[in-house]
Enzyme design. Structure first.
Site, mmCIF file in Angstrom:
data_model
loop_
_atom_site.group_PDB
_atom_site.id
_atom_site.type_symbol
_atom_site.label_atom_id
_atom_site.label_comp_id
_atom_site.label_asym_id
_atom_site.label_seq_id
_atom_site.Cartn_x
_atom_site.Cartn_y
_atom_site.Cartn_z
ATOM 1 N N PRO A 165 0.653 -1.251 -0.457
ATOM 2 C CA PRO A 165 0.045 -0.063 -0.017
ATOM 3 C C PRO A 165 0.939 1.062 -0.160
ATOM 4 O O PRO A 165 1.867 1.117 0.164
ATOM 5 C CB PRO A 165 -0.926 0.066 1.575
ATOM 6 C CG PRO A 165 -0.875 -1.775 1.910
ATOM 7 C CD PRO A 165 0.348 -2.368 1.132
ATOM 8 N N SER A 220 0.068 3.878 1.143
ATOM 9 C CA SER A 220 0.473 4.187 2.318
ATOM 10 C C SER A 220 1.025 3.880 3.887
ATOM 11 O O SER A 220 1.580 4.628 5.056
ATOM 12 C CB SER A 220 -0.988 4.375 3.708
ATOM 13 O OG SER A 220 -0.814 2.677 3.414
ATOM 14 N N CYS A 221 2.156 2.814 3.228
ATOM 15 C CA CYS A 221 3.456 2.364 4.361
ATOM 16 C C CYS A 221 4.354 2.643 3.470
ATOM 17 O O CYS A 221 4.769 2.622 2.781
ATOM 18 C CB CYS A 221 2.982 0.406 3.712
ATOM 19 S SG CYS A 221 1.582 -0.249 4.564
ATOM 20 N N ILE A 222 5.188 2.852 4.682
ATOM 21 C CA ILE A 222 6.534 3.320 4.640
ATOM 22 C C ILE A 222 7.270 2.814 4.204
ATOM 23 O O ILE A 222 7.371 1.406 5.365
ATOM 24 C CB ILE A 222 6.946 4.323 5.635
ATOM 25 C CG1 ILE A 222 5.764 4.612 6.779
ATOM 26 C CG2 ILE A 222 7.853 5.073 5.377
ATOM 27 C CD1 ILE A 222 6.227 5.645 8.097
#
Length: 102
Positions: A98, A100-102
């Site tokens: 995703p 949104s995942c770092i």
């Protein structure tokens, strides 16, 4: 990058996400989960299939989206997939990392 899981050579990113979603199957999910120290239950499978459905429908995955989904509460999500639930669950589900995942 290559990864051998359940005797199958998988193409993965440096972070371990499948690059070819068609390589995913339940046996591979079980093996990836095992490597992450997770034994999959029916509840895990519900979330895995839900994540896959979201990706198929071009829904951007995020912790906030999971929280608002009504499918699982965040406390349970963290309990089922410890160590970064979105990152861990999406790896097991065989879906792309995703944004949104770092």
């Amino acid at each position: 990058m290559d990864l051998n899981v359940a005797g199958i050579r998988l193409d993965v990113t440096e972070e371990g996400y499948l690059t070819d979603v068609s390589q995913w199957n339940e046996e591979i999910a079980v093996e990836i989960a095992k490597e992450l120290g997770i034994e999959l239950t029916d509840r895990h499978w519900e979330i895995i299939y839900w994540l896959q459905e979201q990706v198929k429908n071009d829904v951007a995955l995020s912790i906030r989206g999971v929280k608002k989904s009504g499918v699982i509460d965040i406390k349970e999500f963290y309990a089922l997939f410890p160590g970064g639930p979105l990152k861990v669950s999406t790896k097991i589900a065989g879906v792309p990392k995703p944004k949104s995942c770092i």
